[in-house]
Write an enzyme that holds these catalytic residues in place. Structure first.
Site: not given
Length: 564
Positions: A80, A121-122, A194, A447, A473
Site C-alpha cells: 500500500d 501486509c495489509d 511497517c 486510502e 492507511s
C-alpha cells in the site's frame, strides 16, 4: 483424509504420477500422510514479504518433521505504501478478493488436508482469512512479523508514517531537505511489515485473539530468531489441528469476532480492521454483525496501548512490554470484555494462552486501572451524512478535540483534494469532503493517507477535519472520518453535501451530521447525476459491478437473481 480424493484408488494413478513428479513425494509412505498447503505470499517489491520464502522453508521442514507433506504456493501482494497516491491504490482493497479467490482455488482444486498461511501486509492477511473460513480446512496463520523502527540522525524514532507526514512539512518549508532525506533513508531499516500499529500489524495482532495464530504472531520482529521459532511451533500445532479435525469455523465464531474488535479497541488499531473483520464475519456465515455492535464493544473496552502513528512507540516496544498477550490478559482480568474460554489453534483457550502474560512497561501498555481512555480507540459514527455508519480512529485524534464543527469544502477525487491542500485552498476550520472514492466509486476504496498526512504535516491536525467514503492507511492520524456508508457512488448522502455546508463531528455522541434540512437534501438528490463506472475493462470493472459499501466490509455480492 481429505487428500485421499487425489491420491487413493486405481483411478487416481495419473494424479499420483504427477505428484511423484513434484519431488515432494520422497517415499511410498508419503502418500499415506496428510498433504499440507503452505499458502505463502513471497514477493520482492513488498518489504514485509521479501523474507517469506525463507520462512516457508522453515515451515516445510517442520511439517515434514511433524508427519505431513508440504506443498507451497504463493498468492499476490500489493504494498500500500508503494501503491499510494496513484492508480495502484485502486487495486489494493480489490487484491483482498483476488488473494481469497486464489487461495480457495488452489486449496479446493488439490484437496489439501491442512493449510499453513504465511501473510504479512495489509490485504494479504485478510484475504487469506477469508479463504480459510471459505474452504474451512484445518489451518493456522503465522505472519512475517514487523520491521524494526527507524532512527533519524537526531535520534528520533521513525516509522513509515513519519515519512508521509514529512512530505507535507517539506512542501510547506517547515522541514529542511537534509532532514527530509534522512527520514526517507532511515524510516524502514529492515524487512517486515511497517513498524507502527498500521493495518498489517493490527490484523496480525487480531489473529492472536481470533485464535488463528499463536501468541507473539503480531509483535515478534521479522528479523528475529524468535520469528522462525514461531513458524516451527505453528507447524506442529497445525498437524494437531489436522489430526483433531479442528477447522477455522470452529474457532472463528461470533464471540471471536467480538473479541477481535475488543482487542482492536484496546490497542487503537487501524480503521481498516473494521472493513476486514466485517468481511470475515460475512464469509464465516455470521449474521447481523454491524457497526452498532462494534460501538457497543467500544463502550465497554478501555484504550490501553497507544502505538505509532498515535505515539512514538513501535511494535517492537509493544513486544518488549509484554506483547498482545499482555493486553489480552488485561481484558481477561477486566471481566466481561471478551470471551476468554474460546478454543484456539494452540489447543488451549485464550485464557490459558495468556495466563502467564504481564505488562513489562506501563508506559507502552497501560494497565486496565489506568487506561488512556475508558472507551476504545476506534469509534463508529452515524448521522445524516452516514446513515449506515462511518469509522474514525479516535486514538489518533488530539484529546482536546471532542467536537469539530466546520465548513465543508468538497472534492470528487483524492487528487483534487491533495492539490487543494498543497496550494493552501484548504484552511483552518474546513471539513474536507472527499467522495466518489468508496469501493464502487474509487473504484477500490483508495486510502487517503496523502491528504491526511499533508494536513498533519502542515500543523493543521487539530484545525482541519477530513471525511470520506474512501478509507485511510493505518498510518493516518488526525480528525479523519472514513468508510462513510452508503458511499456516494451508491447514492449515499455524502454526495449531497455542498461547499459551505456546516458539518459537525461529535466524538462523544458518535455522530456525523451536515446542518442541512432533510427536504433540502432531497431536492439536491433530484439533481444528482447517475454514477458511471470510472473503469470500463479488466478486473476493476468487474469489481465495480459487484462490490458493496464499507458497512458490509466492502464484500462482493452476487446479484440475487443469479442465486435465488
Amino acid at each position: 483424509m481429505r487428500s485421499d480424493k487425489i491420491k487413493k484408488g486405481v483411478e487416481q494413478a495419473p494424479a499420483r504420477s504427477l505428484l511423484h513428479a513434484t519431488g515432494q513425494i520422497k517415499s511410498p509412505g508419503d502418500m499415506d500422510k496428510p498433504f499440507i498447503a503452505i499458502c505463502n505470499s513471497y514477493i520482492d517489491i513488498v518489504p514485509g514479504h521479501v523474507h517469506l520464502r525463507e520462512l516457508a522453508d522453515v515451515a516445510k521442514e517442520a511439517i515434514r518433521e511433524a508427519g505431513g507433506i508440504p506443498f507451497e504456493f504463493n498468492t499476490i501482494g500489493v504494498d500500500d505504501g508503494i501503491a499510494m497516491g496513484h492508480i495502484g491504490m485502486r487495486y489494493s482493497l480489490p487484491s483482498r478478493e483476488v488473494i481469497a479467490d486464489a487461495a480457495e482455488t488452489v486449496i479446493n482444486a488439490h484437496w489439501f488436508d491442512g493449510v499453513f498461511y504465511i501473510p504479512n501486509c495489509d490485504k494479504i492477511t485478510p484475504g487469506m482469512l477469508l479463504a480459510s473460513v471459505r474452504t474451512n480446512v484445518p489451518a493456522i496463520f503465522c505472519s512475517g512479523g514487523p520491521m524494526k523502527a527507524g532512527l533519524s540522525a537526531h535520534g528520533k524514532a521513525l516509522t513509515l508514517s513519519s515519512v508521509f507526514e514529512a512530505v507535507g512539512a517539506f512542501k510547506d518549508g517547515s522541514m529542511s531537505q537534509e532532514d527530509f532525506l534522512d527520514m526517507e533513508a532511515n524510516a524502514c531499516p529492515t524487512c517486515g511489515s511497517c513498524a507502527g500499529m498500521f493495518t498489517a500489524n493490527s490484523m496480525n495482532c487480531l489473529m492472536e485473539i481470533l485464535g488463528m495464530a499463536v501468541p507473539g504472531n503480531g509483535t515478534t520482529l521479522a528479523v528475529s530468531d524468535a520469528r522462525r521459532d514461531l513458524i516451527r511451533e505453528s507447524a506442529f500445532h497445525l498437524m494437531d489441528l489436522v489430526k483433531k479435525d479442528i477447522r477455522p469455523r470452529d474457532i472463528i465464531t461470533k464471540d471471536a469476532i467480538d473479541d477481535a474488535f475488543a482487542l482492536d479497541m484496546a490497542m487503537g488499531g487501524s480503521t481498516n480492521t473494521v472493513l476486514h473483520t466485517l468481511a470475515l464475519a460475512n464469509e464465516a456465515g455470521i449474521e447481523d454483525y454491524d457497526l452498532e455492535r462494534i460501538n457497543d464493544i467500544a463502550k465497554r473496552v478501555p484504550y490501553l496501548s497507544k502505538i505509532a502513528p498515535s505515539s512514538s512507540y513501535s511494535m517492537h516496544d509493544v513486544h518488549e512490554a509484554g506483547g498482545v498477550s499482555a493486553i489480552v490478559k488485561e481484558l481477561v482480568d477486566l471481566g466481561g470484555a471478551i470471551h476468554p474460554d474460546r478454543i484456539t489453534v494452540t489447543g488451549k483457550t485464550i485464557r490459558e494462552n495468556v495466563a502467564d502474560a504481564k505488562i513489562n512497561n506501563t508506559d507502552v501498555i497501560h494497565p486496565k486501572e489506568n487506561p488512556y481512555s475508558p472507551v476504545g480507540g476506534l469509534s463508529m459514527l452515524f448521522g445524516n451524512i452516514a446513515p449506515k455508519g462511518a469509522a474514525i480512529k479516535v486514538g489518533g485524534v488530539d484529546p482536546s478535540v471532542q467536537v469539530f464543527k466546520g465548513e465543508a469544502i468538497c472534492f470528487s477525487s483524492h487528487d483534487e483534494a491533495v492539490e487543494a491542500i498543497d496550494n493552501h485552498t484548504v484552511r483552518e476550520g474546513h471539513v474536507v469532503v472527499i467522495r466518489y472514492e468508496g469501493p464502487k466509486g474509487g473504484p477500490g476504496m483508495p486510502e487517503m493517507l496523502a491528504p491526511t498526512s499533508s494536513i498533519v504535516g502542515r500543523g493543521l491536525g487539530k484545525d482541519v477535519a477530513l471525511i470520506t467514503d474512501g478509507r485511510f492507511s493505518g498510518a493516518t492520524r488526525g480528525i479523519a472520518v472514513g468508510h462513510i456508508s452508503p458511499e456516494a457512488a451508491a447514492g449515499g448522502p455524502i454526495a449531497l453535501v455542498h461547499d459551505g455546508d456546516i458539518i459537525t463531528i461529535d466524538l462523544p455522541n458518535r455522530t456525523l451530521n451536515v446542518d442541512v434540512p432533510d427536504e433540502v437534501l432531497e431536492e439536491r438528490r433530484k439533481e444528482l447525476p447517475k454514477f458511471k463506472a470510472k473503469v470500463k475493462t479488466g478486473y476493476l470493472a468487474r469489481y465495480t459491478a459487484l462490490v458493496t459499501s464499507a458497512h458490509t466490509g466492502g464484500i462482493l455480492q452476487i446479484p440475487e437473481d443469479l442465486i435465488d
